[in-house]
Design an enzyme around this catalytic site. Sequence first.
Site, mmCIF file in Angstrom:
data_model
loop_
_atom_site.group_PDB
_atom_site.id
_atom_site.type_symbol
_atom_site.label_atom_id
_atom_site.label_comp_id
_atom_site.label_asym_id
_atom_site.label_seq_id
_atom_site.Cartn_x
_atom_site.Cartn_y
_atom_site.Cartn_z
ATOM 1 N N ARG A 124 0.822 -1.224 0.000
ATOM 2 C CA ARG A 124 0.000 0.000 0.000
ATOM 3 C C ARG A 124 0.856 1.276 0.000
ATOM 4 O O ARG A 124 1.959 1.298 0.543
ATOM 5 C CB ARG A 124 -0.965 -0.039 1.201
ATOM 6 C CG ARG A 124 -1.954 -1.199 1.041
ATOM 7 C CD ARG A 124 -2.909 -1.317 2.193
ATOM 8 N NE ARG A 124 -3.788 -0.178 2.312
ATOM 9 C CZ ARG A 124 -4.638 -0.005 3.308
ATOM 10 N NH1 ARG A 124 -4.721 -0.913 4.266
ATOM 11 N NH2 ARG A 124 -5.413 1.055 3.357
ATOM 12 N N ASP A 316 -15.198 2.826 3.504
ATOM 13 C CA ASP A 316 -14.939 1.426 3.868
ATOM 14 C C ASP A 316 -16.119 0.512 3.557
ATOM 15 O O ASP A 316 -16.009 -0.708 3.694
ATOM 16 C CB ASP A 316 -14.616 1.331 5.371
ATOM 17 C CG ASP A 316 -13.239 1.892 5.673
ATOM 18 O OD1 ASP A 316 -12.429 1.997 4.729
ATOM 19 O OD2 ASP A 316 -12.975 2.223 6.839
ATOM 20 N N ARG A 347 -10.091 -3.111 -4.055
ATOM 21 C CA ARG A 347 -11.487 -3.508 -3.804
ATOM 22 C C ARG A 347 -12.363 -3.404 -5.052
ATOM 23 O O ARG A 347 -13.417 -4.032 -5.090
ATOM 24 C CB ARG A 347 -12.084 -2.685 -2.648
ATOM 25 C CG ARG A 347 -11.537 -3.141 -1.318
ATOM 26 C CD ARG A 347 -12.164 -2.462 -0.128
ATOM 27 N NE ARG A 347 -11.694 -3.125 1.085
ATOM 28 C CZ ARG A 347 -11.655 -2.558 2.285
ATOM 29 N NH1 ARG A 347 -12.080 -1.328 2.456
ATOM 30 N NH2 ARG A 347 -11.224 -3.246 3.324
ATOM 31 N N ARG A 388 -13.222 -6.880 4.696
ATOM 32 C CA ARG A 388 -14.537 -6.321 4.341
ATOM 33 C C ARG A 388 -15.118 -6.987 3.088
ATOM 34 O O ARG A 388 -16.333 -7.071 2.943
ATOM 35 C CB ARG A 388 -14.448 -4.805 4.176
ATOM 36 C CG ARG A 388 -14.037 -4.102 5.475
ATOM 37 C CD ARG A 388 -14.399 -2.648 5.502
ATOM 38 N NE ARG A 388 -13.617 -1.942 6.501
ATOM 39 C CZ ARG A 388 -13.904 -1.914 7.803
ATOM 40 N NH1 ARG A 388 -14.956 -2.550 8.279
ATOM 41 N NH2 ARG A 388 -13.127 -1.241 8.647
#
Length: 436
Positions: A124, A316, A347, A388
């Site tokens: 990241r 999120d 994501r 998530r």
Amino acid sequence: MSSTFTIQPSRRVAGTMRVPGDKSISHRALMLGAIASGTTRIAGFLPGEDCLATLAAIRAMGVGVEQHDATTITVHGKGLHGLRAAATALDMGNSGTAMRLFMGLLAAQGFDSTLVGDESLSRRPMERVAVPLRLMGADVRTTDGKPPVHIAGQRRLQGIRYAMPVASAQLKSALLLAGLYADGETELTEPAISRDHTERMLISFGQPVSCKGLTVSLRGGGQLSGTDIQVPGDLSSAAFFVLAGCLAAEGELVIDNVGLNPTRTGILRILELMGAELQVEPAAGSGAEPVGRLIVRPSQLQGVRIPPELVPLAIDEFPMVFVAAALAHGETIVSGAAELRHKESDRISVMVAGLRALGIEVEELPDGARIQGGTFSGGTIDSRGDHRVAMSFAIGAARATAPVRILDTDNVATSFPGFVSQAAAVGLAIKAAPNG
Ligand code: S3P
């Protein structure tokens, strides 16, 4: 070995529940408690792996921490200048928040530090924090822009006036933490509002912070005083169950003691736009962070164009938004959400792949996706270790036409310990099993 979820179709979601404490607030309570003078008592702490990494890091820097039970903690603050060098590199695990906030905090210390993370965190971007810290006079080195991050201490920091290129509470918070130690004022302007837990909590610790529109500023050279922090339930965790209650065919779900900070409630606004039968009951007399109760009933969701201004307020929750869109009537368009590519996984691409694996028609866009509502078939999803993503598909899978397996789910423990048992308690037919 990592664990797999298996979810069988089910119709009913009902009961009354509470979710674990807010992750963002738990990290900040530990960090500010560590550099405050005096004692900070934290109730409702999230004992997830991300926050436990922060807890281990402050202990490694000499801070006395008593954990009375999983969620109740006393931090014996060392004052702004009382931390000492850790014996080894500080391991942030999966947590971008821990790494980025510590970059700001450690840039101002009298000793050198190294921050490392797991495989996902090591991919990241960290230069977005390192660049403005260098403008303040810090000596921060990343590894090709990523962790490990090496920070040389004994730098005198100067306040800066900085226009942030991205709306990011992690970046804003890192710079505010460095700003506590800097000469003069640190003034930050965001392109859009991001979560403001750091600003609120600094004020609770006695540090003046000025917030005017998209600009926040503070002056260095003060001191923080230990305080009591009541951490509300994490809206980002509650959101999975709000979706579960909407998708159910029967039942009513009540979620108590949820944080309702307006910089976090974008997901509730998005679900309401989609037609969610949702009641939000703010509690009277909350402290620095608004809290309340959510009541949700089975809803017929409609596809929508997600308003780009809601993106940072629900950043999120987009894995969940993708699932809601896939099970809604009609088309949903997500745009202006390129930041999703820099989270615990990319994501956008991981969610697009997962939706396709369950038979949904979806077009991947550079900054979002165009999703055609439909029905989930059974199938297997690779969550790519993203907590998530795993939880979002677990909720949607309850409405699939056949069982769904979700791979690589261990990281659910980073943010939501007890997810499987809480999901089962309100009606989901979910099991976790180790998978070699
Ligand atoms: C967080 C900020 C968000 C969010 C993360 C927690 C925080 O990141 O994605 O899970 O606690 O500051 P950005 O604000 O950097 O997008």
